[in-house]
Write an enzyme that holds these catalytic residues in place. Sequence first.
Site, short mmCIF file in Angstrom:
data_model
loop_
_atom_site.label_atom_id
_atom_site.label_comp_id
_atom_site.label_asym_id
_atom_site.label_seq_id
_atom_site.Cartn_x
_atom_site.Cartn_y
_atom_site.Cartn_z
N VAL A 65 -31.58 1.26 -28.95
CA VAL A 65 -32.86 1.65 -29.55
C VAL A 65 -33.89 0.60 -29.15
O VAL A 65 -33.54 -0.49 -28.68
CB VAL A 65 -32.79 1.76 -31.09
CG1 VAL A 65 -31.90 2.92 -31.50
CG2 VAL A 65 -32.29 0.46 -31.71
N SER A 66 -35.15 0.91 -29.34
CA SER A 66 -36.21 0.04 -28.83
C SER A 66 -36.58 -1.12 -29.75
O SER A 66 -37.02 -2.17 -29.29
CB SER A 66 -37.46 0.88 -28.54
OG SER A 66 -37.18 1.85 -27.56
N SER A 67 -36.42 -0.95 -31.09
CA SER A 67 -36.88 -2.00 -32.00
C SER A 67 -35.93 -2.16 -33.18
O SER A 67 -35.09 -1.30 -33.45
CB SER A 67 -38.28 -1.66 -32.51
OG SER A 67 -38.24 -0.49 -33.32
#
Length: 207
Positions: A65-67
């Site tokens: 996931v990105s964050s």
Amino acid sequence: MWKVSEFGDLVGVSASTLRRWEQEGKLIPERTLGKQRVYNETHLAAARSLKTGKYPHKVLIYCRVSSNNQKDDLQSQVKAMEQFCLAQGVSVTETIQEIGGGLNFKRPKFLQVIKWAIQGEVNLLYVAHKDRLCRFGFELVEQLVQWGGGSIIVANAETLSPPEELTQDLLSIIHCFSSRLYGLRKYKAKVKKIVDGVDPCSDSRYT
């Protein structure tokens, strides 16, 4: 799926070699309703191992996931992928979880997977979507894995239309650069002082 001649060209062996491997029980192709021999991505990794004498042993799941705000999504992704592999009867050796942008090719765990692949240690690499591995350059990464004797299996291989794909890519680029600009805001005052000739540490004029 590949037919015998197509698969032989892809792996770099003759049709007679493929028949011999089948007779020896080393590489058993699937059969169509018309009884034609066909090969899939799992056969590809096995065939390259037979050709080189190297047998990749790692079966990996890679989730990203990105964050940090998406940690719950990450766990959902992991659970879904593990269930997918279980349904396929696949024995996974390691599940890799990582937080980082899809445009960042310096992610430590991503680089470790690539290193294993180049060393010929990765048999199968499972991802939920192509962009979970990387936003751009998936075909290059896939080629590296295949050169090492492995294969990438995308659980959701649903493809977008060209306009939708372009939109997704543009949004990813905008998000990436917006995040960088946001991170630079805290330096805005310091930069302004430097431009104005003020020492940002002592707040005194340069002499």
